[in-house]
Scaffold this active site. Structure first.
Site, short mmCIF file in Angstrom:
data_model
loop_
_atom_site.label_atom_id
_atom_site.label_comp_id
_atom_site.label_asym_id
_atom_site.label_seq_id
_atom_site.Cartn_x
_atom_site.Cartn_y
_atom_site.Cartn_z
N ASP A 67 50.95 54.98 45.55
CA ASP A 67 51.59 54.48 44.34
C ASP A 67 51.39 55.40 43.14
OD1 ASP A 67 48.86 54.00 44.10
OD2 ASP A 67 49.04 51.83 44.27
N ASN A 136 42.96 40.55 43.44
CA ASN A 136 43.95 39.50 43.70
C ASN A 136 44.64 39.70 45.06
OD1 ASN A 136 45.60 41.69 43.22
ND2 ASN A 136 46.74 40.77 41.53
N HIS A 138 45.99 42.59 46.13
CA HIS A 138 47.07 43.58 46.23
C HIS A 138 46.65 44.77 47.09
CE1 HIS A 138 45.72 45.60 42.21
NE2 HIS A 138 45.51 46.48 43.14
N GLU A 143 51.75 43.41 44.35
CA GLU A 143 51.09 42.25 43.76
C GLU A 143 51.45 40.97 44.53
OE1 GLU A 143 48.84 42.80 41.76
OE2 GLU A 143 49.36 44.06 40.06
C1 GLP Z 1 44.49 49.94 42.17
C2 GLP Z 1 45.35 50.72 43.19
C3 GLP Z 1 45.06 50.28 44.58
C4 GLP Z 1 43.57 50.07 44.72
C5 GLP Z 1 43.16 48.84 43.93
C6 GLP Z 1 41.65 48.63 43.84
O1 GLP Z 1 45.15 49.48 41.10
N1 GLP Z 1 46.75 50.70 42.95
O2 GLP Z 1 45.56 51.23 45.50
O3 GLP Z 1 43.22 49.87 46.05
O4 GLP Z 1 43.77 48.81 42.69
O5 GLP Z 1 41.07 49.52 42.95
P1 GLP Z 1 39.51 49.82 42.94
O6 GLP Z 1 39.24 50.65 44.14
O7 GLP Z 1 39.28 50.61 41.68
O8 GLP Z 1 38.81 48.53 42.96
#
Ligand code: GLP
Length: 246
Positions: A67, A136, A138, A143
């Protein structure tokens, strides 16, 4: 889903790196799906260390990131292109032309989504997709409520995601409200998935993933329908959970 429980973030990073390195050695032309966020940073560090020490080569590897924020160019320090260059690509022998990330600053974002999806198809899809999980549920930036049939698309970020990611920006107002993300069906087409999970803040999500139903209101639950998922999770994220895995 196979679950490997490890002690802490450091052990998760080590195990994940070993897993990826083995796959790269087995198939030097592997197509890797990569993730951003705090979770994979330690894994990328270990990949860099290994590259320096053991010369594992990425010359023929192709990568596709999950993304990108809409509105940020690759020069912007908060873009995922910048993140990937800094955290991994600049320190290994990968050909930058083989590293693909959706262009968040594209003039025609719908066209960009289509281009990315077609590019993935042209390459025959991803061999190993690395995933993190949002609190959440995702995956990528899909989302809650995202259709399981979705392909690469534009998504409006949930307030909880904006809050969680605000730590990387000077002010919460600077966090983009939209992103381009591989869709759920795009992710599910990967031949294999490696989900990395660390920390107490992910425990509730893990509980839902391991013990809840498969539902679009909790995107990560779709992984239960995938034939080849490995989860590496630390104690803080999974200890004490009733784990019913296959
Ligand atoms: C982000 C990314 C995801 C990631 C998630 C968790 O916003 N778009 O690909 O896995 O949220 O992030 P973190 O690893 O910082 O907890």
């Amino acid at each position: 889903m196979k679950i490997i429980e490890v002690k802490d973030y450091s052990e998760m990073s080590q195990k994940a790196a070993e897993y990826i390195i083995e796959k790269v050695c087995q198939n030097p032309k592997i197509k890797l799906g990569l993730a951003t966020g705090g979770t994979p940073v330690g894994t990328y560090k270990k990949l860099i260390e290994d590259h320096q020490k053991n010369r594992t080569s990425y010359q023929n590897v192709t990568t596709f990131n999950l993304d990108e924020y809409i509105g940020l160019s690759g020069e912007n320090k908060n873009s995922y292109r910048y993140f990937m260059d800094e955290q991994l690509f600049n320190h290994i022998d990968i050909n930058k032309q083989n590293t693909n990330i959706p262009r968040g600053d594209s003039k025609d974002i719908e066209e960009e989504c289509q281009r990315y999806e077609e590019l993935l198809a042209k390459y025959g899809g991803i061999d190993l997709q690395i995933l993190g999980i949002g609190s959440n549920g995702h995956i990528g930036f899909n989302e809650p409520g995202t259709n399981f049939t979705s392909q690469t698309h534009v998504i409006e970020l949930a307030p909880s995601t904006i809050n969680a990611n605000a730590r990387y920006f000077n002010r919460i107002e600077e966090v983009p409200t939209k992103a381009v993300t591989m869709g759920i069906s795009t992710i599910m087409k990967s031949k294999e998935i490696l989900l990395l999970v660390s920390g107490e803040t992910k425990k509730q999500a893990m509980s839902k993933l391991l013990n809840g139903n498969v539902t679009e209101s909790f995107p990560a639950s779709v992984l239960k329908n995938h034939p080849y998922v490995t989860i590496i999770a630390d104690k803080a994220a999974v200890s004490g959970l009733m784990i019913h895995s296959e």
